[in-house]
Write an enzyme that holds these catalytic residues in place. Structure first.
Site, mmCIF file in Angstrom:
data_model
loop_
_atom_site.group_PDB
_atom_site.id
_atom_site.type_symbol
_atom_site.label_atom_id
_atom_site.label_comp_id
_atom_site.label_asym_id
_atom_site.label_seq_id
_atom_site.Cartn_x
_atom_site.Cartn_y
_atom_site.Cartn_z
ATOM 1 N N LYS A 1 38.540 53.682 45.108
ATOM 2 C CA LYS A 1 38.713 52.068 44.924
ATOM 3 C C LYS A 1 37.454 51.713 45.262
ATOM 4 O O LYS A 1 36.599 51.628 45.060
ATOM 5 C CB LYS A 1 39.259 51.597 46.243
ATOM 6 C CG LYS A 1 41.321 52.109 46.737
ATOM 7 C CD LYS A 1 40.963 51.471 47.963
ATOM 8 C CE LYS A 1 41.611 49.304 48.055
ATOM 9 N NZ LYS A 1 41.546 49.146 49.427
HETATM 10 O O1 G3P Z 1 43.407 46.393 50.978
HETATM 11 C C1 G3P Z 1 42.657 45.444 50.971
HETATM 12 C C2 G3P Z 1 43.046 44.215 52.252
HETATM 13 O O2 G3P Z 1 42.843 45.897 53.234
HETATM 14 C C3 G3P Z 1 42.502 43.585 52.520
HETATM 15 O O3 G3P Z 1 43.103 42.299 53.699
HETATM 16 O O4 G3P Z 1 43.677 41.700 55.580
HETATM 17 O O5 G3P Z 1 40.859 42.117 55.153
HETATM 18 O O6 G3P Z 1 41.650 40.317 53.797
HETATM 19 P P1 G3P Z 1 42.427 41.451 54.376
#
Ligand code: G3P
Length: 223
Positions: free
Chosen positions: A87
């Site tokens: 990633k």
């Molecule tokens: O996969 C990306 C994700 O983990 C970001 O999520 O909840 O931190 O916006 P969030």
């Protein structure tokens, strides 16, 4: 819709594997922080063991310099396994590293996508997955579903082999809307995964069926 788990919690992953059609696991440094001071490579290897080799494992680089991203990528491939998807955030250095690693046939998930142009550029390098951050975009006043649809349109028009893997969800509506807009894959955190079949109406319906059967047959199963 193909479903992935956006968590590095071993017991939650175990739990979801029992009843959800899980295609893989995605992680990033913020997700790993929730697991405490773990040994990164051991933890990733444990997740791989748990999900097997037919599901995908997406592991994020830490460095943000071009050479550092390449070094992180090769360390992940060497010390976790060569099937991992690397990633990489779609920044200037990220795109440089993506170009280089795709030339070497390494599997890439382009992440931290907050705009159509980032996704479109990543799709031009034929990354394997593009991860638009749905909830984070919405928080910033961007329509994330238009972004998904624009990236998807470019993938189709330019015959790119990239797939969209929507990420950063806070509710099921966001999941369904992005699937409708062209996100074939979605990765969900425990907060949303736990809601998938936890609706009070579902729970009540199951209880009502049991009670109705019991009222006549005085038992809780067919035989
Ligand atoms: O996969 C990306 C994700 O983990 C970001 O999520 O909840 O931190 O916006 P969030």
């Amino acid at each position: 819709m193909k479903l992935l788990i956006d968590s590095a919690n071993i017991s939650k992953i175990e739990e979801y594997l029992e009843y959800l059609p899980i295609e893989g696991v995605t992680t990033n440094p913020s997700i790993l922080k929730k697991e405490g001071n773990i040994d990164f490579f051991d933890h990733m290897k444990n997740i791989r063991k748990l999900i097997g080799t037919n599901r995908s494992l997406h592991i994020q680089v830490i460095s943000d310099s071009y050479n550092g991203i390449l070094e992180d990528a090769f360390n992940i491939l060497e010390k976790v396994d060569e099937k991992a998807f690397i990633k990489i955030p779609v920044s200037r250095n990220g795109l440089m590293a993506i170009k280089k690693l795709k030339e070497e046939q390494i599997k890439i998930t382009a992440t931290a996508v907050y705009s159509s142009i980032q996704g479109i550029l990543a799709s031009e390098w034929n990354v394997d997955f593009i991860a638009p951050y749905i909830n984070r975009m919405q928080n910033l006043g961007t329509n994330p579903f238009e972004v998904v649809s624009q990236i998807n349109g470019n993938i189709i028009n330019s015959s790119s082999s990239s797939k969209i893997l929507g990420a950063s969800y806070k509710n099921i509506y966001q999941v369904l809307e992005s699937v409708n807009s062209g996100s074939e894959y979605v990765t969900l955190g425990t907060e949303v995964l736990d809601k998938l079949v936890a609706d009070v109406n579902i729970v009540q319906a199951v209880k009502d069926f049991s009670n109705d059967w019991y009222a006549i047959h005085n038992r809780n199963s067919i035989l």
